[in-house]
Design an enzyme around this catalytic site. Structure first.
Site, PDB file in Angstrom:
ATOM      1  CD  GLU A 220      -2.720  -1.260   0.094  1.00 46.36           C
ATOM      2  OE1 GLU A 220      -2.903  -0.220  -0.511  1.00 46.36           O
ATOM      3  OE2 GLU A 220      -3.570  -2.488  -0.203  1.00 46.36           O
ATOM      4  CB  CYS A 255      -1.577   7.212   1.416  1.00 43.82           C
ATOM      5  SG  CYS A 255      -2.840   5.958   2.305  1.00 43.82           S
TER       6      CYS A 255
END
Length: 486
Positions: A220, A255
């Site tokens: 990720e 993010c």
């Protein structure tokens, strides 16, 4: 292991830990439904009994407002665990599937089995969520696990180590604290899966280390997440949602935060004015004093962001904000207009409170801007135009898309969360977490009846025709083959 500050976690300690974990996992201890339920229940207690401690740790590490801690970390974690507890027996059940004529008579099913020993390396910006949410999937799937929290959030890392030691089965779930040296030692070991959340630079290091052992990875990463803003929308609502996805999510240190906005030249002034108005409603005139904005995590990241902001070709593009106070590691929410595409701020993920706005003549031109870069972890669109919305969904490749909001897809546990291309590989959340840490084992059952000669030598033309019919023909073709006809 690794939670005692005086202990040295070196290659020998890592090998000893792995040997112990392999032995316990090999005994089958983690595979039972009861063990999985007990550990998920303990994980839920860990969170519910220590919500205030978790919020305090996040305040210490990031000045994170309590409501952000409860909503984005504690609340999401509790929902994730409760869903796993509710659905676990169903997830664990073998899935019956159809078989073909070639194996007749037979039955088949897909059996989910744990991968083994998994390593979870988490990030500093959501230290509890990004450590414990993957752990939910690892436990639900029946794995033993090692957590490596980020040393950049030291108070949270220490609390995770303490609570996991107190609440979880220490023979199967461990925490290793430390920095680069400890992470490097961990990556030298043979794992059955590695889950890493962070930046692409370290992601490549993780993947290279995993490749030595043919270890699968769940990465990720991140990237530059765009937000495209159309005309003729409720601009106030759109700006409120952009602000919450940017500055209301760890002050941009997320993010999936909007990294830049694309809108038309005609729409830009109205958009900037609306953003200013809503920002001041939320955080007041003196935003550096607001307790509702997280600080920059440390002086290195502060310096990195100031470098982006003070680049010669960028500093004159600030249309709002720009103030900073290094003594408290805070930067005011800052809006920039039409920064050069070749500037540092447009070349790397910002991961902070700076928001460039790029303008185009036609909104359709946004597709070229987005698709000319690396694929983002998330992309956002604000529009009432159904045709343009569907065009956006079709043309933009990203880990996830949200129309008329930002970041909230992370809380929808029926959706996978993951990247694509440079923004990552693999996904988790909800059932996808269970799948991420499981192997789907194919199982075919046959008896000893109907053992046809067709599969055995000597091979004849008739057998070939019949096999061809069985493998790809219709029922009529099979009948004709049986009677020796083409």
């Amino acid at each position: 292991m690794g939670s005692d500050a005086t202990a040295i976690f070196d290659a020998e300690a890592a090998q000893t830990m792995m040997k112990e974990l392999r032995a316990v996992y090999g005994s089958g201890a983690t595979k039972s439904y009861d063990w999985r339920v007990s550990q998920l229940s303990q994980l839920l207690k860990l969170i519910e009994y220590h919500e205030d401690d978790i919020a305090a740790a996040l305040r210490s590490d990031l000045s994170k407002p309590d409501i952000e801690s409860y909503v984005y970390e504690i609340g999401v974690l509790k929902s994730s665990i409760k869903l796993a507890l509710k659905e676990l027996r169903k997830w664990m059940s073998p899935e019956k599937v159809k078989t073909s004529l070639i194996s007749f008579p037979s039955s088949a099913k897909i059996v989910p089995e744990p991968l083994g020993i998994v390593l979870i390396i988490s990030a500093w910006n959501y230290p509890f969520l990004l450590s414990l949410d993957p752990l939910v999937g690892a436990i639900a799937a029946g794995n033993a696990a090692v957590l490596k929290p980020s040393e950049i959030s030291p108070v949270s890392s220490a609390l995770i180590a303490k609570l996991v030691r107190e609440y979880m089965d220490s023979s199967t779930i461990r925490v290793v604290e430390g920095a680069v040296a400890e992470t490097s030692v961990l990556l030298e070991q043979k794992w059955d899966k590695i889950c890493y959340t962070g930046n692409a630079v370290v992601g490549r290091i993780v993947m290279a280390a995993a490749a030595k052992h043919l270890t699968p990875v769940l990465l990720e990463l991140g990237g530059k997440c765009p937000a495209v803003v159309d005309l003729n929308i409720n601009l106030q609502v759109a700006c409120r949602r952009i602000i919450m996805g940017k500055w209301g999510s760890n002050n941009g240190q997320t993010c999936v935060s909007p990294d830049y906005i694309i809108t038309t030249k005609a729409n830009a002034p109205k958009l900037i004015d609306a953003l200013k108005t809503e920002l001041e409603k939320f955080y007041g005139k003196n935003m550096l004093e607001s307790n509702d904005l997280s600080r920059i995590v440390n002086s290195n990241h502060f310096a990195r962001l100031i470098k982006l902001l003070d680049e010669d070709k960028v500093s004159g593009k600030v249309v709002y904000g720009g103030k900073r106070d290094e003594s408290i590691l805070k930067i005011m929410p800052t809006i920039l207009l039409d920064v050069p595409r070749n500037s540092l701020i447009m070349k790397e993920e910002i991961f902070g409170p700076l928001l460039p706005i790029l303008t185009v003549d036609r909104l359709e031109d946004s597709f070229n801007i987005i698709n000319s870069g690396t694929k983002p972890l998330a992309a956002y669109l604000f529009t009432n135009d159904k045709r343009f919305r569907e065009h956006f969904v079709t043309e933009v490749s990203a880990g996830g898309l949200v129309v008329n909001d930002t970041t909230i897809h992370l809380g929808v546990l029926t959706l996978p969360f993951g990247g694509v291309g440079d923004s990552g590989m693999g996904s988790y959340h909800g059932k996808f977490s269970f799948d991420a840490f499981s192997h789907k084992k194919a199982v075919l059952y046959r008896g000893f009846v109907a053992d046809a000669d067709i599969r055995y030598p000597p091979y004849t033309r008739k057998k070939l025709r019949l096999l061809q019919a069985l493998l790809g023909g219709s029922f009529l073709t099979i009948i004709l083959a049986l009677f020796g006809r083409n």
